[in-house]
Design a protein around this motif. Structure first.
Motif, PDB file in Angstrom:
ATOM      1  N   LEU A  76       0.796  -1.226   0.000  1.00 22.96           N
ATOM      2  CA  LEU A  76       0.000   0.000   0.000  1.00 22.96           C
ATOM      3  C   LEU A  76       0.831   1.279   0.000  1.00 22.96           C
ATOM      4  N   HIS A  77       1.957   1.296   0.686  1.00 22.04           N
ATOM      5  CA  HIS A  77       2.802   2.490   0.689  1.00 22.04           C
ATOM      6  C   HIS A  77       4.269   2.083   0.562  1.00 22.04           C
ATOM      7  N   ASP A  78       5.100   3.064   0.144  1.00 25.16           N
ATOM      8  CA  ASP A  78       6.471   2.729  -0.245  1.00 25.16           C
ATOM      9  C   ASP A  78       7.521   2.975   0.833  1.00 25.16           C
ATOM     10  N   GLY A  79       7.307   3.947   1.698  1.00 29.09           N
ATOM     11  CA  GLY A  79       8.349   4.253   2.659  1.00 29.09           C
ATOM     12  C   GLY A  79       7.802   4.901   3.909  1.00 29.09           C
ATOM     13  N   PRO A  80       8.672   5.281   4.824  1.00 31.52           N
ATOM     14  CA  PRO A  80       8.237   5.827   6.103  1.00 31.52           C
ATOM     15  C   PRO A  80       7.525   7.179   5.988  1.00 31.52           C
ATOM     16  N   HIS A  81       7.750   7.926   4.922  1.00 31.68           N
ATOM     17  CA  HIS A  81       7.118   9.246   4.789  1.00 31.68           C
ATOM     18  C   HIS A  81       5.956   9.233   3.804  1.00 31.68           C
ATOM     19  N   LEU A 125      -0.677   6.607   3.638  1.00 33.72           N
ATOM     20  CA  LEU A 125      -1.455   5.431   3.268  1.00 33.72           C
ATOM     21  C   LEU A 125      -2.550   5.806   2.277  1.00 33.72           C
ATOM     22  N   LEU A 126      -3.247   6.911   2.523  1.00 33.70           N
ATOM     23  CA  LEU A 126      -4.275   7.423   1.608  1.00 33.70           C
ATOM     24  C   LEU A 126      -3.983   8.892   1.326  1.00 33.70           C
ATOM     25  N   THR A 127      -4.053   9.265   0.075  1.00 32.50           N
ATOM     26  CA  THR A 127      -3.865  10.673  -0.273  1.00 32.50           C
ATOM     27  C   THR A 127      -5.128  11.445   0.056  1.00 32.50           C
ATOM     28  N   ALA A 128      -5.047  12.761   0.006  1.00 36.31           N
ATOM     29  CA  ALA A 128      -6.222  13.599   0.292  1.00 36.31           C
ATOM     30  C   ALA A 128      -7.337  13.330  -0.707  1.00 36.31           C
ATOM     31  N   ALA A 129      -6.998  13.115  -1.950  1.00 35.73           N
ATOM     32  CA  ALA A 129      -8.019  12.826  -2.969  1.00 35.73           C
ATOM     33  C   ALA A 129      -8.698  11.486  -2.700  1.00 35.73           C
ATOM     34  N   GLU A 130      -7.930  10.478  -2.287  1.00 31.70           N
ATOM     35  CA  GLU A 130      -8.523   9.170  -1.983  1.00 31.70           C
ATOM     36  C   GLU A 130      -9.400   9.229  -0.738  1.00 31.70           C
ATOM     37  N   ARG A 131      -9.012  10.043   0.252  1.00 31.45           N
ATOM     38  CA  ARG A 131      -9.800  10.153   1.485  1.00 31.45           C
ATOM     39  C   ARG A 131     -11.126  10.864   1.265  1.00 31.45           C
ATOM     40  N   THR A 132     -11.170  11.779   0.339  1.00 29.96           N
ATOM     41  CA  THR A 132     -12.384  12.592   0.145  1.00 29.96           C
ATOM     42  C   THR A 132     -13.136  12.253  -1.134  1.00 29.96           C
ATOM     43  N   ARG A 133     -12.785  11.170  -1.795  1.00 24.77           N
ATOM     44  CA  ARG A 133     -13.369  10.840  -3.095  1.00 24.77           C
ATOM     45  C   ARG A 133     -14.885  10.669  -3.050  1.00 24.77           C
ATOM     46  N   TRP A 134     -15.437   9.964  -2.068  1.00 25.40           N
ATOM     47  CA  TRP A 134     -16.858   9.634  -2.064  1.00 25.40           C
ATOM     48  C   TRP A 134     -17.672  10.450  -1.072  1.00 25.40           C
ATOM     49  N   ARG A 135     -17.115  11.450  -0.472  1.00 26.99           N
ATOM     50  CA  ARG A 135     -17.850  12.222   0.525  1.00 26.99           C
ATOM     51  C   ARG A 135     -19.089  12.891  -0.041  1.00 26.99           C
ATOM     52  N   ALA A 136     -19.057  13.309  -1.268  1.00 24.68           N
ATOM     53  CA  ALA A 136     -20.200  13.999  -1.870  1.00 24.68           C
ATOM     54  C   ALA A 136     -21.302  13.040  -2.298  1.00 24.68           C
TER      55      ALA A 136
END
Length: 192
Positions: free
Chosen positions: A38-43, A46-57
């Motif tokens: 799911l993610h590549d490194g320590p920084h 896990l989810l980008t801002a676009a992925e977190r807010t994709r279905w809110r509307a």
């Protein structure tokens, strides 16, 4: 059976949580993750801002999230009550004949019934557990039989003596019982 199912479910949930948690910790400490992770490194997030807010509307998003979380809470509560539920009967309601009744501790009747069953001819050890409700108890009896005893005879003696005495002394209309018998014997040995 429920105990086995409970252990298997706990083991599976524990293994999944341990694997995912260990993998996230390892990546967070700098171990190179596989390409499918799911993610590549320590920084990395896990989810980008676009992925977190994709279905809110969308109108279905929040009811679905709430329904899934409510279902998970209900399943967890059901599992907790199944684990914490008492398997043994704590007390029995005894009809004293005067309309008042009395309470008899389940452990007391279990002990007396196990003692009387253990004194039967050919019974090496007896265990008794009462289940059911206060008004309609049932007995689970485990007998360890000596090698020379016929199981049918031991069962007849148990039902005709010990179970009848327990039913009559507690003034019960009936006392159904599940009896499991096992023999004490020498294990088979290979002879050359």
């Amino acid at each position: 059976m429920p105990g086995t199912v409970n252990r298997v479910l706990l083991a599976l949930v524990g293994l999944v949580l341990l694997a995912v948690g260990g993998a996230v910790l390892a990546v967070g400490l700098g171990v190179r993750a596989p390409s499918w992770w799911l993610h590549d490194g320590p920084h990395d997030r896990l989810l980008t801002a676009a992925e977190r807010t994709r279905w809110r509307a969308d109108a279905w998003w929040w009811p679905t999230v709430i329904a899934v979380l409510a279902l998970l809470v209900l399943l967890a509560l059901w599992w907790l009550t199944a684990v914490l539920r008492r398997r043994r009967l704590g007390e029995l309601l005894v009809d004293t004949g005067d309309g008042a009744g009395a309470l008899l501790r389940g452990r007391a009747l279990e002990g007396v019934l196990a003692g009387e069953a253990g004194r039967l001819d050919g019974v090496a050890h007896a265990q008794v557990a009462l289940t059911g409700s206060r008004e309609a108890p049932a007995a689970r009896v485990r007998l360890l039989l000596e090698p020379h005893v016929d199981p049918a005879t031991a069962l007849d003696h148990l039902t005709a003596r010990a179970l009848v005495h327990a039913r009559e002394s507690a003034a019960l209309a009936k006392l159904p019982a599940e009896v499991r018998m096992r023999g004490t014997g020498h294990k088979a040995q290979r002879v050359s």
